[in-house]
Design an enzyme around this catalytic site. Structure first.
Site, mmCIF file in Angstrom:
data_model
loop_
_atom_site.group_PDB
_atom_site.id
_atom_site.type_symbol
_atom_site.label_atom_id
_atom_site.label_comp_id
_atom_site.label_asym_id
_atom_site.label_seq_id
_atom_site.Cartn_x
_atom_site.Cartn_y
_atom_site.Cartn_z
ATOM 1 N N GLU A 171 67.834 -94.231 34.129
ATOM 2 C CA GLU A 171 69.080 -93.830 34.795
ATOM 3 C C GLU A 171 68.994 -93.738 36.320
ATOM 4 O O GLU A 171 69.111 -92.656 36.897
ATOM 5 C CB GLU A 171 69.564 -92.482 34.247
ATOM 6 C CG GLU A 171 69.867 -92.502 32.785
ATOM 7 C CD GLU A 171 70.631 -91.260 32.314
ATOM 8 O OE1 GLU A 171 70.771 -90.305 33.092
ATOM 9 O OE2 GLU A 171 71.106 -91.263 31.167
ATOM 10 N N GLU A 181 69.114 -93.600 24.778
ATOM 11 C CA GLU A 181 69.455 -92.177 24.579
ATOM 12 C C GLU A 181 70.878 -92.080 24.046
ATOM 13 O O GLU A 181 71.753 -92.844 24.460
ATOM 14 C CB GLU A 181 69.417 -91.380 25.895
ATOM 15 C CG GLU A 181 68.057 -91.111 26.450
ATOM 16 C CD GLU A 181 68.102 -90.353 27.776
ATOM 17 O OE1 GLU A 181 69.098 -89.645 28.049
ATOM 18 O OE2 GLU A 181 67.126 -90.475 28.534
HETATM 19 C C1 FCB Z 1 70.384 -88.058 30.485
HETATM 20 C C2 FCB Z 1 68.932 -87.901 30.906
HETATM 21 C C3 FCB Z 1 68.109 -87.059 29.971
HETATM 22 C C4 FCB Z 1 68.898 -85.869 29.479
HETATM 23 C C5 FCB Z 1 70.220 -86.312 28.904
HETATM 24 C C6 FCB Z 1 71.046 -85.193 28.321
HETATM 25 O O1 FCB Z 1 71.158 -88.279 31.613
HETATM 26 O O2 FCB Z 1 68.323 -89.157 30.994
HETATM 27 O O3 FCB Z 1 66.939 -86.674 30.632
HETATM 28 O O4 FCB Z 1 69.064 -84.978 30.514
HETATM 29 O O5 FCB Z 1 70.969 -86.951 29.885
#
Ligand code: FCB
Length: 452
Positions: free
Chosen positions: A163, A357
Site C-alpha cells: 500500500e 488483504e
Molecule cells: C491496511 C493495512 C494493514 C491493516 C489493514 C486494516 O491498509 O495494509 O496493515 O492496517 O489496512
C-alpha cells in the site's frame, strides 16, 4: 466454476503489527517506533513494543494456522530487524528469527508469502531523507538482495511494497501515520517516484540473487468504484472513475498513478497533466526500472463506492441508503468490490490476481462461555467471498485470498482499538482465542469455497 484447485487460502499480518520485541536482538529503530512515542499520535498511547509477542510465540501461531488449514501465510519482514541501519551490517539474529518462522511454516505445510515492506521504515534511513533521497531506491534494492540471499532457497513468493498509497499519503500528506508529516505535494510526488524505483530495484535484486525462479508481485490498495447496475454504461462509468486521478492535494489515493508505471512503464496521461507543476524529473531509464516485469498482481481490497453514468455523460456517485452497514471502524460494507475490483484490475493489467488483504474490524468480546461469537464477521466474509467466487466463475484469474488478519493486532494510529483478527488476542495474557469466524474460515478452506 468456483475457486481454482490450488487456490491459496491464506491470512495476512505485518511485522510491526504483531512481532513486538521492538528493542530486542539488535533490531534497529523504525519510524513507527519513534512515532508511537510522540504524544497524541496513536490511540491510547499504544505502541507495537509488545503487540502479539509473535517474535516469541511464532510457533504457537503457526500451530494455529496449521489447525485452521491455511494454505498460505502473508507476512512482512522488518527491514531494520534485518538491517538495523537500513543498509550495511546484517543483523544475524533477525535473519535467524525469520529462518525459524519460515521453517516452521514449511513444516506445517503452509506456503510463506513475504512482503518486503509494510511500513516500518528504518529510522536511520529516514534521518537521511528517506524516500526523498535519490539513493533510496538503491537502499531498498540492497535490502531485497539480503532477503533473496537468505530466504529464497525456501520462499518463492514475494510482494515488494504494501500500500504505497497509505505509507506516502497517510505518512507524508495527511500526517496521520508515521512519520506524521504534512509535506508539500511536490516532495510527496518525488517520494512516490522513488518508492516505485525502489520497487523496480527490489524486483531486479530478487531475480538476480534468488536461489531459484521467484514469483514476484506488488501489493497496492484502492477503494473500488463499482457500477450501480450491470448496464454497460454504468460499468464504463465505474471503470473510468476507478482509474481516474484525484485533484493534486489528495493525489495519493488512486490506482493508476501507482500501478500503470509498474505494469505499462508509463504514468497515466491524466496525472501527468494534472500534477505537471509538481512532478520530479522522470527519465526513460526510471520508467524502465519501475516496470521491471512482475509475475503477479496483489491488491488489498476492503470496500468500494457505487457509481453510475450521470445524465451529463459523466460518472456520478450513488449515495448509500441511510443506515447502510459499516464496520466497527466505520468502513462501508460493500461486497461488490471483490467482484468488480479484481475484474477491472485484470482487464487493465492482465496479471494473475491475489487479494493480498480483505477483512473488517468488529467490536469482538469474549462471552461468558469463553468464546468469541463474531457472527458479523462470518456474514461479511461470506458475502465478500461470494463476490470473489463470482469473479472467478466469470474467468478472472484469481490465485489467492489473504484474510486480514490472522489475529487481532496493532492497528496503526488506532492502536489496539480495532480487532481485525480471526483469532482474538488478550493483550494482557497473550492468550489466543479462536473466534467463531476462525472455525468458519477453516470450513471454507476445507471445502475450497464450495460452501460459500
Ligand atoms: C491496511 C493495512 C494493514 C491493516 C489493514 C486494516 O491498509 O495494509 O496493515 O492496517 O489496512
Amino acid at each position: 466454476m468456483g475457486f481454482q484447485k490450488d487456490f491459496a487460502w491464506g491470512a495476512a499480518t505485518s511485522s510491526y503489527q504483531i512481532e513486538g520485541a521492538a528493542y530486542e536482538d539488535g533490531k534497529g529503530l523504525h519510524i513507527w517506533d519513534v512515532f508511537c512515542r510522540e504524544k497524541g499520535k496513536v490511540f491510547g498511547g499504544d505502541t507495537g513494543d509488545v503487540a502479539c509477542d509473535h517474535y516469541h510465540r511464532f510457533k504457537e501461531d503457526v500451530a494455529i494456522m496449521k489447525e485452521m488449514g491455511l494454505k498460505a501465510y502473508r507476512f512482512s519482514l522488518s527491514w531494520p530487524r534485518i538491517l538495523p541501519e537500513g543498509t550495511g551490517k546484517v543483523n544475524e539474529a533477525g535473519i535467524r528469527f525469520y529462518n525459524r518462522l519460515i521453517d516452521e511454516l514449511l513444516g506445517a505445510g503452509i506456503e510463506p508469502y513475504i512482503t518486503l515492506f509494510h511500513w516500518d521504515y528504518p529510522y536511520e534511513l529516514y534521518k537521511k531523507g528517506g524516500w526523498m533521497n535519490d539513493e533510496s531506491p538503491e537502499w531498498f534494492g540492497e535490502y531485497a538482495k539480503v532477503v533473496a540471499e537468505n530466504f529464497s532457497d525456501r520462499v518463492t513468493h514475494y510482494f515488494t511494497l504494501n500500500e504505497p498509497q497509505c505509507f506516502i499519503g497517510l505518512g507524508f500528506l495527511q500526517g496521520e501515520h508515521a512519520p506524521g508529516l504534512r509535506c508539500p505535494v511536490k516532495d510527496t510526488l518525488l517520494m512516490a517516484h522513488n518508492t516505485l524505483k525502489g520497487h523496480g530495484r527490489a524486483v531486479q535484486a530478487l531475480r538476480e540473487f534468488g536461489k531459484q525462479p521467484l514469483t514476484v508481485g506488488y501489493a497496492p490498495t484502492s477503494t473500488i468504484l463499482y457500477p450501480a447496475t450491470k448496464h454497460e454504461e454504468d460499468v464504463e462509468a465505474a471503470r473510468k472513475a476507478y482509474f481516474s486521478l484525484p485533484d493534486v492535494e489528495n493525489w495519493s489515493w488512486n490506482v493508476s498513478w501507482w500501478s500503470d508505471p509498474v505494469i505499462f512503464g508509463a504514468y497515466p496521461e491524466e496525472g501527468l497533466k494534472k500534477y505537471e507543476a509538481y512532478l520530479p524529473k522522470i527519465t526513460d531509464a526510471d520508467m524502465k526500472l519501475i516496470s521491471e516485469p512482475i509475475d503477479i498482481y496483489g491488491q488489498n481490497i476492503y470496500n468500494g463506492r457505487c457509481v453510475r453514468m450521470g445524465q451529463d455523460g459523466k460518472p456520478e456517485e450513488v449515495k448509500r441508503p441511510a443506515g447502510a452497514q459499516t464496520t466497527a471502524m466505520d468502513w462501508p460494507v460493500t461486497p461488490q468490490c471483490l467482484y468488480w475490483g479484481p475484474k477491472f484490475l485484470q482487464e487493465r493489467y492482465h496479471k494473475p490476481i491475489y487479494i493480498t488483504e480483505n477483512g473488517l474490524s468488529c467490536r469482538d468480546v469474549v462471552s461468558a462461555d469463553g468464546r468469541v461469537h463474531d457472527a458479523g464477521r462470518i456474514d461479511f466474509l461470506a458475502n465478500y467471498l461470494a463476490e470473489l467466487k463470482r469473479a472467478a466463475a466469470d474467468g478472472v484469474d484469481i490465485r489467492g485470498y489473504f484474510q486480514w488478519s490472522l489475529m487481532d493486532n496493532f492497528e496503526w494510529a488506532r492502536g489496539y482499538a480495532e480487532r481485525f483478527g480471526l483469532i482474538y488476542v488478550d493483550y494482557d495474557s497473550q492468550q489466543r482465542i479462536w473466534k467463531d469466524s476462525a472455525y468458519w474460515y477453516k470450513s471454507v478452506i476445507e471445502a475450497n469455497g464450495e460452501n460459500i
